[in-house]
Motif scaffolding. Structure first.
Motif, short mmCIF file in Angstrom:
data_model
loop_
_atom_site.label_atom_id
_atom_site.label_comp_id
_atom_site.label_asym_id
_atom_site.label_seq_id
_atom_site.Cartn_x
_atom_site.Cartn_y
_atom_site.Cartn_z
N TYR A 129 0.83 -1.21 0.00
CA TYR A 129 0.00 0.00 0.00
C TYR A 129 0.87 1.27 0.00
N SER A 130 1.98 1.26 0.75
CA SER A 130 2.83 2.45 0.81
C SER A 130 3.45 2.77 -0.55
N ILE A 131 3.60 1.75 -1.39
CA ILE A 131 4.15 1.97 -2.74
C ILE A 131 3.04 2.20 -3.75
N MET A 132 1.98 1.39 -3.71
CA MET A 132 0.97 1.39 -4.75
C MET A 132 -0.21 2.32 -4.48
N GLY A 133 -0.49 2.60 -3.20
CA GLY A 133 -1.67 3.38 -2.86
C GLY A 133 -2.92 2.51 -2.87
N MET A 134 -4.07 3.15 -3.00
CA MET A 134 -5.34 2.42 -3.01
C MET A 134 -5.39 1.47 -4.21
N ASP A 135 -6.02 0.32 -4.03
CA ASP A 135 -6.11 -0.63 -5.13
C ASP A 135 -7.20 -0.21 -6.11
N ASP A 136 -7.43 -1.03 -7.11
CA ASP A 136 -8.40 -0.70 -8.16
C ASP A 136 -9.82 -0.50 -7.63
N ASP A 137 -10.13 -1.16 -6.51
CA ASP A 137 -11.46 -1.02 -5.91
C ASP A 137 -11.48 0.00 -4.77
N LYS A 138 -10.46 0.85 -4.72
CA LYS A 138 -10.35 1.91 -3.71
C LYS A 138 -10.21 1.35 -2.29
N LYS A 139 -9.57 0.18 -2.18
CA LYS A 139 -9.31 -0.43 -0.88
C LYS A 139 -7.88 -0.13 -0.48
N GLY A 140 -7.69 0.10 0.81
CA GLY A 140 -6.36 0.36 1.35
C GLY A 140 -5.74 -0.91 1.88
N PRO A 141 -4.84 -0.77 2.85
CA PRO A 141 -4.21 -1.96 3.43
C PRO A 141 -5.24 -2.81 4.16
N LEU A 142 -4.85 -4.03 4.47
CA LEU A 142 -5.77 -4.94 5.17
C LEU A 142 -6.10 -4.40 6.55
N SER A 143 -7.29 -4.75 7.01
CA SER A 143 -7.76 -4.28 8.32
C SER A 143 -8.01 -5.47 9.24
N TYR A 144 -8.17 -5.18 10.51
CA TYR A 144 -8.48 -6.25 11.46
C TYR A 144 -9.90 -6.78 11.27
N VAL A 145 -10.80 -5.99 10.70
CA VAL A 145 -12.14 -6.49 10.38
C VAL A 145 -12.02 -7.61 9.36
N GLU A 146 -11.17 -7.37 8.33
CA GLU A 146 -10.94 -8.42 7.33
C GLU A 146 -10.29 -9.64 7.96
N LYS A 147 -9.37 -9.43 8.89
CA LYS A 147 -8.73 -10.55 9.58
C LYS A 147 -9.77 -11.39 10.32
N ASN A 148 -10.68 -10.73 11.03
CA ASN A 148 -11.71 -11.47 11.78
C ASN A 148 -12.58 -12.30 10.85
N LYS A 149 -12.99 -11.70 9.73
CA LYS A 149 -13.80 -12.45 8.75
C LYS A 149 -13.00 -13.60 8.16
N TYR A 150 -11.74 -13.36 7.89
CA TYR A 150 -10.86 -14.39 7.35
C TYR A 150 -10.71 -15.54 8.34
N ASP A 151 -10.49 -15.21 9.61
CA ASP A 151 -10.34 -16.23 10.66
C ASP A 151 -11.59 -17.10 10.79
N MET A 152 -12.75 -16.51 10.54
CA MET A 152 -14.00 -17.27 10.63
C MET A 152 -14.31 -18.03 9.34
N GLY A 153 -13.39 -17.93 8.35
CA GLY A 153 -13.59 -18.66 7.10
C GLY A 153 -14.59 -18.01 6.17
N ARG A 154 -14.92 -16.74 6.41
CA ARG A 154 -15.93 -16.06 5.59
C ARG A 154 -15.35 -15.09 4.57
N LEU A 155 -14.03 -15.12 4.40
CA LEU A 155 -13.47 -14.11 3.52
C LEU A 155 -12.23 -14.64 2.79
N ASN A 156 -12.23 -14.48 1.49
CA ASN A 156 -11.01 -14.60 0.69
C ASN A 156 -10.66 -13.17 0.31
#
Length: 188
Positions: A129-156
């Motif tokens: 993120y520090s090099i590329m900036g926001m991705d094509d879908d205007k998403k930034g670096p990963l968040s802990y919300v995404e981590k929680n969803k990932y840990d529960m098996g609900r997110l790729n």
């Protein structure tokens, strides 16, 4: 800008002469050198490139240490198992050298996913993120919300930067982590 540099040099010269009459008077070249050094210190650092994140030189691979694993009508695929982990995550590098030169060479970093690796995954995300900036879908670096969803098996997780200077993407699933740089020769 020239006027500002001249004024800065003149003030420096006056300051040096007032401090001590025995002090050496600076030459014009010494003043100019001082001014240029001062300006260089205040310039922003050159923007990092994506390949600067890696220990291996992605511009110079595959080399003789890579194993040729497949050849198709589209290109040749090489593979190497590293004796260290790139970004503390990736143990395997796969290279696809396309026969059609406009597609160039793709570098793919692969890792088995381990949920204990989340700190390294976040670090990778932050660095990209520090090099590329926001991705094509205007998403930034990963968040802990995404981590929680990932840990529960609900997110790729998927981030791609195809609409800017370099085509880069990473995906994180329960099975693996993959970071790809497409057409690596064109990342300058």
């Amino acid at each position: 800008m020239k006027a500002l540099l001249f004024l800065l040099g003149a003030l420096l010269l006056i300051s040096c002469n007032k401090k001590n009459s025995d002090t050496k008077t600076l030459t014009k070249d010494e003043i100019l050198t001082y001014q240029l050094d001062s300006i260089k210190k205040n310039l922003p650092e050159e923007k990092k490139k994506i390949y600067s994140l890696f220990k291996i030189d992605v511009l110079k691979i595959p080399d003789s240490s890579f194993i040729r694993i497949e050849e198709t009508e589209k290109g040749i695929t090489y593979r190497k198992v590293l004796d260290y982990k790139e970004l503390n995550l990736f143990k395997v590098i796969k290279i696809v050298v396309h026969k059609e030169t406009q597609y160039g060479k793709n570098v793919i970093f692969l890792s088995d996913t381990n949920k204990d690796e989340w700190a390294n995954i976040l670090n990778m995300s932050d660095q990209i993120y520090s090099i590329m900036g926001m991705d094509d879908d205007k998403k930034g670096p990963l968040s802990y919300v995404e981590k929680n969803k990932y840990d529960m098996g609900r997110l790729n997780i998927l981030r791609t930067w195809e609409k800017i200077q370099w085509a880069v993407g990473y995906s994180i699933s329960p099975q693996n982590i993959k970071l790809t740089i497409w057409n690596v020769e064109n990342i300058d």
